[in-house]
Write a protein that holds these residues in place. Structure first.
Motif, PDB file in Angstrom:
ATOM      1  N   SER A   3      -8.786  11.628  -9.712  1.00 56.59           N
ATOM      2  CA  SER A   3      -9.593  10.903  -8.724  1.00 56.59           C
ATOM      3  C   SER A   3      -8.873  10.753  -7.396  1.00 56.59           C
ATOM      4  CB  SER A   3      -9.952   9.512  -9.261  1.00 56.59           C
ATOM      5  OG  SER A   3      -8.805   8.668  -9.267  1.00 56.59           O
ATOM      6  N   ALA A  54      -3.957  -8.944  -6.616  1.00 57.12           N
ATOM      7  CA  ALA A  54      -4.181  -8.250  -7.891  1.00 57.12           C
ATOM      8  C   ALA A  54      -2.854  -8.020  -8.600  1.00 57.12           C
ATOM      9  CB  ALA A  54      -4.900  -6.925  -7.643  1.00 57.12           C
ATOM     10  N   THR A  85      -2.634   3.277  -5.433  1.00 56.26           N
ATOM     11  CA  THR A  85      -1.596   3.262  -6.468  1.00 56.26           C
ATOM     12  C   THR A  85      -1.133   4.681  -6.838  1.00 56.26           C
ATOM     13  OG1 THR A  85      -3.305   3.204  -8.193  1.00 56.26           O
ATOM     14  CG2 THR A  85      -2.421   1.089  -7.432  1.00 56.26           C
ATOM     15  N   ARG A  97       0.817  -1.224   0.000  1.00 53.52           N
ATOM     16  CA  ARG A  97       0.000   0.000   0.000  1.00 53.52           C
ATOM     17  C   ARG A  97       0.845   1.267   0.000  1.00 53.52           C
ATOM     18  NH1 ARG A  97      -2.805  -4.061   0.981  1.00 53.52           N
ATOM     19  NH2 ARG A  97      -5.091  -4.066   0.974  1.00 53.52           N
ATOM     20  N   SER A 120      -5.082  -0.833  -9.868  1.00 55.06           N
ATOM     21  CA  SER A 120      -6.253  -0.527  -9.038  1.00 55.06           C
ATOM     22  C   SER A 120      -7.548  -0.877  -9.773  1.00 55.06           C
ATOM     23  CB  SER A 120      -6.265   0.949  -8.641  1.00 55.06           C
ATOM     24  OG  SER A 120      -6.320   1.785  -9.782  1.00 55.06           O
ATOM     25  N   TYR A 121      -7.537  -0.805 -11.120  1.00 54.20           N
ATOM     26  CA  TYR A 121      -8.715  -1.225 -11.889  1.00 54.20           C
ATOM     27  C   TYR A 121      -9.011  -2.702 -11.634  1.00 54.20           C
ATOM     28  CZ  TYR A 121      -8.437   3.045 -14.813  1.00 54.20           C
ATOM     29  OH  TYR A 121      -8.435   4.340 -15.273  1.00 54.20           O
ATOM     30  N   GLU A 135      -6.936   8.415  -6.456  1.00 53.84           N
ATOM     31  CA  GLU A 135      -7.019   7.035  -5.985  1.00 53.84           C
ATOM     32  C   GLU A 135      -5.792   6.740  -5.114  1.00 53.84           C
ATOM     33  OE1 GLU A 135      -6.537   3.076  -5.361  1.00 53.84           O
ATOM     34  OE2 GLU A 135      -5.164   4.033  -6.770  1.00 53.84           O
ATOM     35  N   TYR A 192      -7.980  -4.506  -9.034  1.00 53.29           N
ATOM     36  CA  TYR A 192      -8.314  -4.665  -7.613  1.00 53.29           C
ATOM     37  C   TYR A 192      -9.787  -4.333  -7.355  1.00 53.29           C
ATOM     38  CZ  TYR A 192      -8.370  -3.454  -2.611  1.00 53.29           C
ATOM     39  OH  TYR A 192      -8.675  -3.347  -1.277  1.00 53.29           O
ATOM     40  N   ALA A 193     -10.284  -3.315  -8.054  1.00 46.58           N
ATOM     41  CA  ALA A 193     -11.677  -2.887  -7.858  1.00 46.58           C
ATOM     42  C   ALA A 193     -12.654  -3.603  -8.789  1.00 46.58           C
ATOM     43  CB  ALA A 193     -11.770  -1.381  -8.078  1.00 46.58           C
ATOM     44  N   ASP A 194     -12.152  -4.579  -9.556  1.00 44.26           N
ATOM     45  CA  ASP A 194     -12.984  -5.299 -10.537  1.00 44.26           C
ATOM     46  C   ASP A 194     -13.600  -4.354 -11.565  1.00 44.26           C
ATOM     47  OD1 ASP A 194     -12.581  -7.868  -9.547  1.00 44.26           O
ATOM     48  OD2 ASP A 194     -14.160  -7.639  -8.043  1.00 44.26           O
ATOM     49  N   ALA A 195     -12.889  -3.252 -11.840  1.00 46.28           N
ATOM     50  CA  ALA A 195     -13.396  -2.274 -12.805  1.00 46.28           C
ATOM     51  C   ALA A 195     -13.010  -2.637 -14.228  1.00 46.28           C
ATOM     52  CB  ALA A 195     -12.860  -0.881 -12.462  1.00 46.28           C
ATOM     53  N   PHE A 253      -5.272  -6.912  -2.622  1.00 41.75           N
ATOM     54  CA  PHE A 253      -4.481  -5.991  -3.441  1.00 41.75           C
ATOM     55  C   PHE A 253      -3.181  -6.658  -3.885  1.00 41.75           C
ATOM     56  CE2 PHE A 253      -1.478  -2.255  -3.734  1.00 41.75           C
ATOM     57  CZ  PHE A 253      -1.946  -1.830  -4.962  1.00 41.75           C
TER      58      PHE A 253
END
Length: 769
Positions: free
Chosen positions: A335, A284, A340, A253, A303-304, A337, A306-309, A281
């Motif tokens: 954003s 991922a 990352t 992190r 992060s996409y 975020e 990790y977030a299932d985006a 994470f």
């Protein structure tokens, strides 16, 4: 171990013989109840070691005794010998084997090192041999002592492997080692570790806590919570332990790229530790590494996943398209975020330079339609970040073209609304750039009066926030003042400086008082610093040495010679710059060029005062770094410390140049690499340096006349006067209009308000302590 306590250093076979003799002498001593054993020193003198008489040993504190209570068993001589060899190595580093570690000109550090690594290590070797068994049988007691000796040996090896050892650190480490050894022998390792958690116990515990699972788990877990990034770099020490997962999770992190690198490692132990970590994470990152076509390019977008985006395939598609990738990076930055942030920010900066700033620069001779086509699909926020992150390399025309497109696409959104949508990210940098490129008024006009007032008030306000050494925002403000042409705006900002100064005084904010008082002085003195008299007045008010002068005497060594160093790198630009540099001096009869060395070239003045320049050859990477390090070694061996340093290369090479910068450098030419972090790094290593930098990419046809102007004055034995030097350069480049635009972006030291501000701030804060 020194001669006072143990058999002389110098090899195991000789030591075995000496120990045998020692045993015979001890036997005789027991008979006579006197055990003074004489022996010869290794090379220079004879000393004695004393083994305490047998009848007196009963009442001696074994941990405090300065003499051996019993001779050293043959089984442990080898371990002492290893420690001794490391001590000898440390002792000899100053050129003398005299039981002292000497750092030239630093008595305090020399004493710390000598006491810790020579005297205290010797005493601990004795303590280990004298330690009571405390119920251990002979075998276990021997193993306990060997473990302690191994820990001392590892400490000495750690010192030798440390590229930048600190005397205070090793003094504390040695003191802690004494206590850890004692605690381990007294069965108190856990209590000691819980009472003394920290880096010293961690380092010393690598050996001494190896068979103490509770204490070891405690110190690694504790340090994993305190500094997971530091601990993840030591993963090999604990990769098999169950607590490794928590440290890997925490580190991911903060520095996800470190964890990513382990997933690609050929070291099965390290890779396996990451793969076994069940954190979503971390998994991922593992999935990206295992399934992506280009995991490194896709990492900023993890992060996409990790977030299932987005899927791996979608991430690969984004990463493969430079423009699409840059747009997504911009969206992630906006954003904010969190997981990352470091990854996408680094990628955003790199892509802004590689795919846009350098691309537009390379097409500067083409039409605007061709040159700026890469910007066609980018929204205003993406263009903003190109200007902010490309600031050290963008040509003036590239900046202006990007700025105009941002303004066109921004409408009807106002400038303050754009900044607000970006969270005012790097807005002081952007305002400073606009001031430097004379576009600030255009940007401010897009706002209404109240918004304009608010933005510029915000630009000046809040500089007192953060730690004392965080100065980037203040330096941006200082630099902007040197470029603002709007007299009404200038007066407004000046008033805001005074208001913030008064507020800092009322709040007793030390940093704020220093910053705003210096900004007020800079505003006042910058008006008059174009003359020698004005520069002298400015220097006096800022309590600095002359900002416009470098005395000739400050640039010579004790033989009256001036040494310069020029850094080149092995890319095509570096080779071209080097060829132009050498050709320039080959043509000049006042200089002699020696290219006989494979790694570097020497250019020597043949008339006037002695001036010698050393330039490493731009050999193909990675041999260019070998050329630099070879020249390093030569200069060090010959006690040559260049006081003039020139960086000839892209901004991504400047860290290497700055890492080689001598503390006594007085003139540093950075070219395009004059941004805050590089300037601060220069002044951190060479506080008295005068810095020449440019707002855009350096140009060989400009660098050479500047260096030539400096060297001409030096050959005449004259002080370097930046005011007269720049007046001469102005005349030279006015006749060369094709170069004048780029030349005008070079900033002379007496006009570099950011550098002057940093120097004055450090001086002021130092005087206040």
């Amino acid at each position: 171990m020194t001669d006072t306590f143990l058999p002389a250093r110098g090899g195991i076979m000789r030591k075995i013989v000496l120990v045998c003799l020692l045993l015979l002498c001890v036997a005789a001593a027991f008979a006579q109840q006197d055990s003074v054993i004489a022996r010869a020193d290794t090379a220079k003198h004879a000393e004695k070691i004393t083994v305490a008489p047998k009848k007196n040993t009963e009442h001696i504190n074994a941990y405090l005794a300065a003499t051996l209570l019993q001779p050293i068993p043959l089984a442990r001589v080898l371990f002492h010998d290893r420690i001794d060899k490391e001590q000898e190595r440390a002792d000899a580093m100053d050129g003398y084997t005299d039981n002292r570690i000497t750092l030239p000109g630093d008595v305090a550090s020399s004493l710390l090192y000598t006491n810790a690594l020579i005297r205290d290590i010797d005493l601990m070797q004795i303590m280990v041999e004298n330690m009571p068994a405390n119920g251990r049988d002979t075998v276990m007691n021997n193993q306990q002592k060997i473990q302690s000796l191994r820990a001392l040996w590892e400490l000495m090896r750690q010192y030798h492997a440390d590229p930048r050892p600190s005397p205070a650190f090793y003094s504390n480490l040695v003191h802690n080692m004494h206590d850890v050894i004692l605690a381990a022998n007294e069965y108190k390792s856990l209590d000691f570790t819980m009472d003394n958690p920290g880096i010293y116990t961690l380092d010393n515990g690598r050996v001494l806590l190896d068979n103490q699972p509770e204490a070891r788990t405690f110190i690694y877990t504790y340090m994993g919570r305190q500094d997971p990034v530091m601990m993840i770099k030591r993963l090999e020490e604990f990769a098999r332990d169950s607590f490794a997962a928590d440290i890997i999770k925490a580190a991911a992190r903060l520095e996800p790229k470190l964890v990513f690198n382990y997933t690609l490692s050929s070291n099965v132990l390290l890779k396996g530790a990451v793969y076994r970590t069940k954190d979503p994470f971390v998994q991922a990152i593992v999935q990206l590494t295992a399934e992506s076509q280009a995991p490194l390019r896709g990492l900023p977008f993890v992060s996409y996943l990790y977030a299932d985006a987005k899927t791996i395939e979608e991430i690969d598609s984004i990463a493969a398209d430079p423009v699409l990738s840059y747009r997504h990076l911009t969206d992630l930055r906006i954003s904010n975020e969190g997981l990352t942030r470091q990854l996408y920010t680094e990628a955003l900066e790199y892509n802004a330079l590689r795919d846009f700033a350098r691309h537009m620069n390379a097409l500067h001779d083409t039409t605007d339609e061709v040159r700026f086509r890469c910007l066609d699909s980018l929204p205003p926020a993406a263009l903003y970040y190109i200007m902010v992150y490309g600031r050290e390399e963008l040509y003036t025309s590239s900046f202006l073209g990007t700025f105009r497109r941002m303004m066109e696409r921004m409408a009807p959104v106002k400038g303050n609304e754009l900044l607000s949508s970006l969270g005012y990210d790097h807005f002081r940098t952007f305002i400073r750039l606009c001031a430097g490129y004379n576009t600030l008024s255009e940007f401010l006009v897009s706002m209404d009066d109240s918004a304009r007032t608010n933005v510029m008030s915000r630009f000046i306000g809040g500089l007192q926030n953060g730690p004392e050494n965080e100065l980037e925002d203040a330096v941006n403000v200082a630099d902007a003042f040197g470029s603002i042409k709007d007299s009404v705006l200038f007066v407004f900002l000046n008033q805001k400086v005074k208001e913030n100064y008064n507020r800092s005084v009322a709040e007793k904010n030390k940093k704020g008082i220093a910053i705003y008082s210096l900004l007020a002085k800079l505003i006042e003195t910058n008006k008059v610093s174009a003359s020698d008299t004005g520069a002298a007045s400015a220097s006096a008010k800022l309590k600095l040495p002359p900002i416009n002068l470098v005395p000739f005497a400050s640039l010579t060594n004790d033989t009256g010679t001036i040494f310069e160093r020029v850094f080149f790198y092995g890319d095509e630009d570096g080779k071209t710059a080097y060829e132009g540099y050498i050709e320039d001096y080959y043509k000049n009869p006042k200089w002699k060029v020696d290219t006989t060395n494979h790694y570097w070239t020497v250019v020597t003045a043949t008339t006037g005062r002695p001036v010698v320049m050393y330039a490493n050859r731009p050999l193909k990477a990675p041999e260019d770094e070998l050329a630099i390090s070879s020249l390093d070694a030569y200069l060090s061996d010959n006690n040559i410390r260049p006081k003039i340093v020139v960086h000839r290369g892209h901004s991504y090479h400047v860290k290497t140049t700055l890492s080689k910068l001598d503390t006594n450098a007085r003139i540093v030419v950075l070219g395009s690499c004059g941004g805050y972090h590089n300037v601060a790094a220069v002044l951190g290593r060479a506080p008295g340096a005068h810095i020449i930098s440019s707002k855009q990419t350096g140009v060989g046809a400009i660098n050479e006349p500047i260096i030539r102007a400096i060297n001409t004055q030096l050959q005449d034995g004259a002080d370097i006067n930046w005011i007269t030097t720049w007046q001469g350069l102005d005349e030279y480049f006015l006749k060369r209009k094709e170069l004048y635009e780029k030349y005008s972006d070079y900033i002379p030291p007496h006009k570099n308000l950011g550098v002057i501000f940093i120097k004055a701030y450090k001086q002021l804060m130092s005087n206040a302590k």
